[in-house]
Design an enzyme around this catalytic site. Structure first.
Site, PDB file in Angstrom:
ATOM      1  N   TYR A 155     -22.531   3.303   6.915  1.00  0.00           N
ATOM      2  CA  TYR A 155     -22.708   3.340   8.378  1.00  0.00           C
ATOM      3  C   TYR A 155     -21.409   2.953   9.067  1.00  0.00           C
ATOM      4  CZ  TYR A 155     -24.560   2.399  13.046  1.00  0.00           C
ATOM      5  OH  TYR A 155     -24.786   2.413  14.405  1.00  0.00           O
ATOM      6  N   LYS A 159     -18.842   5.218  11.494  1.00  0.00           N
ATOM      7  CA  LYS A 159     -18.545   4.869  12.885  1.00  0.00           C
ATOM      8  C   LYS A 159     -17.047   4.624  13.102  1.00  0.00           C
ATOM      9  CE  LYS A 159     -22.724   5.339  14.448  1.00  0.00           C
ATOM     10  NZ  LYS A 159     -23.047   6.412  15.396  1.00  0.00           N
TER      11      LYS A 159
HETATM   12  N1  NAD Z   1     -29.307   0.753  18.688  1.00  0.00           N
HETATM   13  C1  NAD Z   1     -28.202   0.141  18.344  1.00  0.00           C
HETATM   14  O1  NAD Z   1     -28.174  -1.087  18.170  1.00  0.00           O
HETATM   15  C2  NAD Z   1     -26.918   0.927  18.189  1.00  0.00           C
HETATM   16  C3  NAD Z   1     -25.716   0.214  18.112  1.00  0.00           C
HETATM   17  C4  NAD Z   1     -24.521   0.925  17.940  1.00  0.00           C
HETATM   18  C5  NAD Z   1     -24.538   2.306  17.853  1.00  0.00           C
HETATM   19  N2  NAD Z   1     -25.718   2.970  17.931  1.00  0.00           N
HETATM   20  C6  NAD Z   1     -25.669   4.433  17.816  1.00  0.00           C
HETATM   21  O2  NAD Z   1     -26.316   5.014  18.920  1.00  0.00           O
HETATM   22  C7  NAD Z   1     -26.770   6.314  18.561  1.00  0.00           C
HETATM   23  C8  NAD Z   1     -28.197   6.480  19.051  1.00  0.00           C
HETATM   24  O3  NAD Z   1     -29.029   5.573  18.361  1.00  0.00           O
HETATM   25  P1  NAD Z   1     -30.276   4.857  19.044  1.00  0.00           P
HETATM   26  O4  NAD Z   1     -30.022   3.414  19.015  1.00  0.00           O
HETATM   27  O5  NAD Z   1     -30.609   5.521  20.313  1.00  0.00           O
HETATM   28  O6  NAD Z   1     -31.404   5.137  17.923  1.00  0.00           O
HETATM   29  P2  NAD Z   1     -32.607   6.175  17.889  1.00  0.00           P
HETATM   30  O7  NAD Z   1     -33.099   6.159  16.490  1.00  0.00           O
HETATM   31  O8  NAD Z   1     -33.568   5.841  18.979  1.00  0.00           O
HETATM   32  O9  NAD Z   1     -31.919   7.578  18.217  1.00  0.00           O
HETATM   33  C9  NAD Z   1     -31.212   8.332  17.264  1.00  0.00           C
HETATM   34  C10 NAD Z   1     -31.661   9.772  17.404  1.00  0.00           C
HETATM   35  O10 NAD Z   1     -30.858  10.583  16.535  1.00  0.00           O
HETATM   36  C11 NAD Z   1     -31.727  11.543  15.967  1.00  0.00           C
HETATM   37  N3  NAD Z   1     -31.200  12.074  14.712  1.00  0.00           N
HETATM   38  C12 NAD Z   1     -31.171  11.464  13.501  1.00  0.00           C
HETATM   39  N4  NAD Z   1     -30.637  12.296  12.584  1.00  0.00           N
HETATM   40  C13 NAD Z   1     -30.326  13.454  13.237  1.00  0.00           C
HETATM   41  C14 NAD Z   1     -29.751  14.683  12.827  1.00  0.00           C
HETATM   42  N5  NAD Z   1     -29.406  14.918  11.546  1.00  0.00           N
HETATM   43  N6  NAD Z   1     -29.559  15.650  13.764  1.00  0.00           N
HETATM   44  C15 NAD Z   1     -29.927  15.447  15.055  1.00  0.00           C
HETATM   45  N7  NAD Z   1     -30.509  14.305  15.484  1.00  0.00           N
HETATM   46  C16 NAD Z   1     -30.686  13.321  14.592  1.00  0.00           C
HETATM   47  C17 NAD Z   1     -33.045  10.797  15.754  1.00  0.00           C
HETATM   48  O11 NAD Z   1     -34.135  11.675  15.569  1.00  0.00           O
HETATM   49  C18 NAD Z   1     -33.129   9.971  17.021  1.00  0.00           C
HETATM   50  O12 NAD Z   1     -33.835  10.643  18.043  1.00  0.00           O
HETATM   51  C19 NAD Z   1     -26.608   6.428  17.047  1.00  0.00           C
HETATM   52  O13 NAD Z   1     -25.451   7.197  16.775  1.00  0.00           O
HETATM   53  C20 NAD Z   1     -26.407   4.992  16.613  1.00  0.00           C
HETATM   54  O14 NAD Z   1     -25.660   4.870  15.434  1.00  0.00           O
HETATM   55  C21 NAD Z   1     -26.918   2.323  18.101  1.00  0.00           C
END
Ligand code: NAD
Length: 257
Positions: A155, A159
């Site tokens: 992961y 990133k």
């Molecule tokens: N929530 C956190 O704490 C956090 C922190 C840092 C970064 N992020 C990043 O933010 C982004 C969004 O995450 P989130 O927190 O909203 O989580 P989330 O799980 O609610 O959303 C992620 C979305 O990506 C979709 N997804 C997964 N694999 C996929 C694929 N192969 N093709 C298309 N869509 C796909 C999922 O179905 C989901 O709807 C991610 O890239 C995550 O790494 C999240």
């Protein structure tokens, strides 16, 4: 954002869904939303009713270039233009006590192909359609893209890669007036985070205590900042990283080191 057209990946939940709603609130004319989760995409569409925004939804796995390319072509066919994109889709979650000495190729490949190659696929398909000048892209990285995260090496590496990809692309297209930035959220209360907590990988209370504000963020708090980076208010911001700083990350993990 008024009268403009956007594409958003990962739009079925969490940050991506909040970005779509924010773009609609700000008056976007059209938003092409995509995700692998079609039920969630319908929920996102429903949240946009009442706004003057047209949303078109398509199932797209960002790790598959043909699907991304067809989605962006469909967006152009329907809207006639594309002004900006938010590349949000991602997966997370280490696998318990996995280390760099026990990493499985399949786990590594799945993470990199979605979180890193997926962003490259999106930019490759989107950039040729963006207005020059004026196009804008925001890619979602993470605080784990600046600091390694034990037991989550795939992961974290994905990133870190998003930052390199973003800075490289910003350098390639800055002279054409296309801006490309990264946003690096800290812990945000979404499914990706809660799923990790259920697996015992994180403790939201402990993680909240390591944030500068003493709490987890909400998806719409990231969406507002992401949309600022997409907007003309950020007209002199490119190749940048908007970082949600946290303190000592590894100590918050529940894993035996
Ligand atoms: N929530 C956190 O704490 C956090 C922190 C840092 C970064 N992020 C990043 O933010 C982004 C969004 O995450 P989130 O927190 O909203 O989580 P989330 O799980 O609610 O959303 C992620 C979305 O990506 C979709 N997804 C997964 N694999 C996929 C694929 N192969 N093709 C298309 N869509 C796909 C999922 O179905 C989901 O709807 C991610 O890239 C995550 O790494 C999240």
């Amino acid at each position: 954002m008024k009268g403009r057209f956007y594409a958003v990946t990962g739009a079925a939940s969490g940050i991506g869904q909040a970005v779509v709603v924010r773009l609609a609130e700000l008056g976007a004319a059209g938003i092409a939303i995509s995700d692998v989760n079609t039920v969630g995409l319908e929920a996102t569409k429903a949240l946009c009713t009442g706004f003057k925004t047209r949303t078109i939804a398509q199932k797209v796995d960002v790790s598959k270039y043909d699907q991304v390319q067809q989605w962006i072509q469909y967006t152009i066919d329907e809207f006639g233009r594309l002004d900006g994109a938010a590349n949000v889709a991602g997966i997370a979650g280490g696998t318990g006590n996995t280390t760099c000495a026990t990493m499985k190729d399949s786990d590594w490949d799945a993470m990199i192909s979605i979180n890193l190659t997926g962003v490259m696929h999106c930019m490759r398909a989107q950039i040729p359609h963006l207005p020059t000048p004026g196009g804008a892209i925001v890619n979602v990285s993470s605080t784990s893209g600046l600091r390694g995260l034990p037991h989550n090496a795939a992961y974290s590496s994905s990133k870190f890669g998003v930052i390199g990809l973003t800075e490289s692309a910003a350098g390639e297209f800055g002279s054409k007036g296309i801006r490309i930035n990264a946003i690096l959220p800290g812990p945000i209360d979404t499914a990706i985070f809660r799923d990790g907590e259920k697996k015992g990988l994180f403790d939201s209370g402990a993680i909240s205590a390591t944030t500068l504000l003493g709490r987890m963020g909400k998806a719409d708090e990231v969406a507002k900042v992401l949309c600022f980076l997409l907007s003309d208010d950020a007209s002199y911001v490119t190749g940048g990283m908007l970082v949600y700083h946290i303190l000592i990350y590894p100590k918050t993990l529940r894993i035996n080191h």
